[in-house]
Design an enzyme around this catalytic site. Structure first.
Site, PDB file in Angstrom:
ATOM      1  N   CYS A   1      24.972  39.227   8.145  1.00 24.46           N
ATOM      2  CA  CYS A   1      24.859  38.462   9.344  1.00 24.46           C
ATOM      3  C   CYS A   1      23.643  37.680   9.254  1.00 24.46           C
ATOM      4  O   CYS A   1      22.469  37.968   9.466  1.00 24.46           O
ATOM      5  CB  CYS A   1      24.589  39.301  10.509  1.00 24.46           C
ATOM      6  SG  CYS A   1      24.351  38.540  12.112  1.00 24.46           S
TER       7      CYS A   1
ATOM      8  N   CYS B   1      21.464  37.350  12.273  1.00 21.88           N
ATOM      9  CA  CYS B   1      20.405  38.574  12.532  1.00 21.88           C
ATOM     10  C   CYS B   1      19.256  38.555  11.555  1.00 21.88           C
ATOM     11  O   CYS B   1      18.175  38.799  12.142  1.00 21.88           O
ATOM     12  CB  CYS B   1      21.089  39.856  12.415  1.00 21.88           C
ATOM     13  SG  CYS B   1      22.874  39.485  13.001  1.00 21.88           S
ATOM     14  N   ASP B   2      19.375  38.456  10.379  1.00 18.39           N
ATOM     15  CA  ASP B   2      18.396  38.574   9.321  1.00 18.39           C
ATOM     16  C   ASP B   2      17.923  37.359   8.596  1.00 18.39           C
ATOM     17  O   ASP B   2      17.023  37.432   7.710  1.00 18.39           O
ATOM     18  CB  ASP B   2      19.046  39.459   8.269  1.00 18.39           C
ATOM     19  CG  ASP B   2      19.646  40.788   8.880  1.00 18.39           C
ATOM     20  OD1 ASP B   2      19.016  41.478   9.927  1.00 18.39           O
ATOM     21  OD2 ASP B   2      20.525  41.486   8.259  1.00 18.39           O
TER      22      ASP B   2
END
Ligand code: NAP
Length: 260
Positions: A86, A89-90
């Site tokens: 993701c 997200c990261d």
């Protein structure tokens, strides 16, 4: 993560915690147990966990979907240590780094573009010579000065020293392999629904997602499916939340009609 009401964005963990606290305030209870099986045709419906058995007249399945992995040796151990699924997200952990993205769909294209604004270099590895992603992404990707696309290619090995240090990429036409130094690998090759509990009991589409009507009702009365596990044209937090509201509304109405 983009979510209405959070102008600065919000990470998924925080959002989930806040939603859970809100639900608890209204009397919801959470049990952390692995569900082993469900009997959706039983009356009442039965949920068997590793610890207990639960019985209910109505049931809402919200089992989600998981990212598809490449299945390479070491991949699972390197999750969070360079391997991610993701970018939203990261991605911020890769400022100024070199990152490889695998895939050719909208997720991979979106991830590569997002990472191109953070990372020094992004290498998109796709197994064919055309992207499945919508046209909108093509020009943006080709125009991004720090995005390189390796067509007809596959990541065949991961290299690591505690964390990911590089990958081997194979040209699927010539068979030639090259090692690429990188600190991040985002596997963006689609998702798999967590629908195994419903297999054999509910209708699944060709990709294994649970089919429902527009109220989230499945083929079995009193059984609803919401969020990423159901067949739906859009899988976002807002659509999952909307599914939840629909399911609860229709479950309540089902219960009021079957109150004995
Ligand atoms: P997807 O559209 O199914 O694309 C998956 C990509 O990964 C394809 O390019 C596929 O290659 C490749 N792939 C699959 N298995 C692979 C493997 N084992 N090794 C290497 N490559 C592999 O999945 P997605 O991109 O996650 O999108 C899922 C759905 O969400 C789609 O309907 C998509 O349109 C939607 N979505 C929309 C947006 C948006 O509109 N902004 C953003 C994200 C997702 P092939 O092309 O060769 O099959």
């Amino acid at each position: 993560m983009t979510m209405p009401g959070f102008p600065e964005g919000v990470d998924g963990f925080t959002l989930a915690q806040q939603m859970q606290a809100q639900a608890h305030r209204f009397g919801a209870e959470t049990k952390y147990q692995q569900v082993l099986s469900v009997d959706l045709n039983a009356k009442p419906k039965k949920v068997k966990t590793a610890k207990d058995e639960y019985f209910a007249k109505a049931l809402i399945l919200a089992t989600g979907a998981k990212p598809r992995s490449l299945g390479l040796p070491g991949e699972a151990d390197l999750v969070g240590k360079g391997v991610g699924y993701c970018a939203a997200c990261d991605g911020m952990f890769y400022r100024g780094k070199t990152v490889v993205v695998v895939g050719g769909g909208n997720t991979a294209a979106g991830d590569a573009l997002l990472l191109s604004r953070v990372a020094e270099k992004v290498i998109l590895v796709h197994r064919r010579d055309t992207l499945r992603a919508t046209k909108l992404y093509h020009k943006a990707l080709l125009d991004a000065p720090n995005v390189q696309i390796l067509w007809n290619s596959a990541v065949t090995a991961l290299h690591a020293d505690q964390r990911l240090t590089g990958v081997t990429v194979k040209d699927l036409q010539t068979g030639q392999q090259q090692d690429i130094d990188c600190q991040g690998l985002f596997v963006s090759i689609g998702r798999l629904p967590n629908s195994s509990l419903a297999q054999g009991q509910l209708e699944l589409d060709a990709d294994g997602y649970i089919t429902t009507d527009s109220t989230t009702q499945t083929a079995i009365e009193g059984v609803f499916a919401v969020g990423d596990v159901r067949t739906t044209p859009l899988r976002q937090v807002v659509t999952a939340v909307a599914d939840g509201a629909l399911a609860v509304h229709h479950a309540e109405s089902f219960l009021s009609q079957h109150n004995n």
